[in-house]
Design an enzyme around this catalytic site. Structure first.
Site, PDB file in Angstrom:
ATOM      1  N   TYR A  20       8.870   3.132   0.517  1.00  0.00           N
ATOM      2  CA  TYR A  20       8.372   4.240   1.391  1.00  0.00           C
ATOM      3  C   TYR A  20       6.923   3.668   1.648  1.00  0.00           C
ATOM      4  O   TYR A  20       6.507   3.800   2.721  1.00  0.00           O
ATOM      5  CB  TYR A  20       8.750   5.556   1.053  1.00  0.00           C
ATOM      6  N   HIS A  24       4.907   2.276   4.898  1.00  0.00           N
ATOM      7  CA  HIS A  24       3.902   2.877   5.579  1.00  0.00           C
ATOM      8  C   HIS A  24       2.657   2.073   5.444  1.00  0.00           C
ATOM      9  O   HIS A  24       1.635   2.174   6.043  1.00  0.00           O
ATOM     10  CB  HIS A  24       3.582   4.479   4.989  1.00  0.00           C
ATOM     11  N   TYR A  43      -3.295  12.341  10.006  1.00  0.00           N
ATOM     12  CA  TYR A  43      -1.969  12.388   9.706  1.00  0.00           C
ATOM     13  C   TYR A  43      -1.977  11.878   8.255  1.00  0.00           C
ATOM     14  O   TYR A  43      -2.137  10.850   8.208  1.00  0.00           O
ATOM     15  CB  TYR A  43      -1.012  11.761  10.587  1.00  0.00           C
ATOM     16  N   TRP A  78      11.283   2.963  14.653  1.00  0.00           N
ATOM     17  CA  TRP A  78      10.778   3.277  13.326  1.00  0.00           C
ATOM     18  C   TRP A  78      11.988   4.367  12.636  1.00  0.00           C
ATOM     19  O   TRP A  78      12.130   3.881  11.451  1.00  0.00           O
ATOM     20  CB  TRP A  78       9.432   4.218  13.781  1.00  0.00           C
ATOM     21  N   TRP A  79      12.352   5.160  13.252  1.00  0.00           N
ATOM     22  CA  TRP A  79      13.459   6.086  12.537  1.00  0.00           C
ATOM     23  C   TRP A  79      14.397   5.184  11.762  1.00  0.00           C
ATOM     24  O   TRP A  79      14.914   5.505  10.986  1.00  0.00           O
ATOM     25  CB  TRP A  79      13.838   7.218  13.536  1.00  0.00           C
TER      26      TRP A  79
END
Length: 106
Positions: A20, A24, A43, A78-79
């Site tokens: 993960y 990112h 964010y 992206w999802w």
């Protein structure tokens, strides 16, 4: 322009913490641009390594375009890219749980 803070949780699949972070760290520039254009700024996502729970917080315009962003090609890609490492809905959108602010010191 008025802004609001939005906080929520997500959950990683077991053993996917490093992956993960790796994904990112290499976030797609087009996705960052799409988030900015949708009214998102500042964010951040944080990890509780004992539970695999992600805590996210962002600032967004009150007239943000996040609902529309969810239907765009970049967000859908992206999802799909992230779906194998985290809890998602059938459409690959991450399972999120909005959080209620109970304390804020400004």
């Amino acid at each position: 322009m008025t802004e609001e803070k939005f906080a929520f949780t997500m959950r990683l699949n077991a053993g996917m913490q490093a992956e993960y972070k790796r994904r990112h760290d290499a976030i797609w520039p087009a996705l960052s641009q799409a988030l900015t254009e949708a009214g998102v700024r500042d964010y951040s996502i944080h990890l509780d390594p004992e539970t695999d729970i992600l805590f996210a917080v962002l600032w967004r315009r009150t007239d943000h375009g996040l609902d529309a962003l969810a239907t765009t090609e970049i967000m859908q890609e992206w999802w799909a890219f992230m779906a194998d490492i985290m809890h998602t809905h059938a459409d690959n959108a991450p399972v999120t749980k909005p959080l209620e602010t109970v304390f804020h010191m400004a």
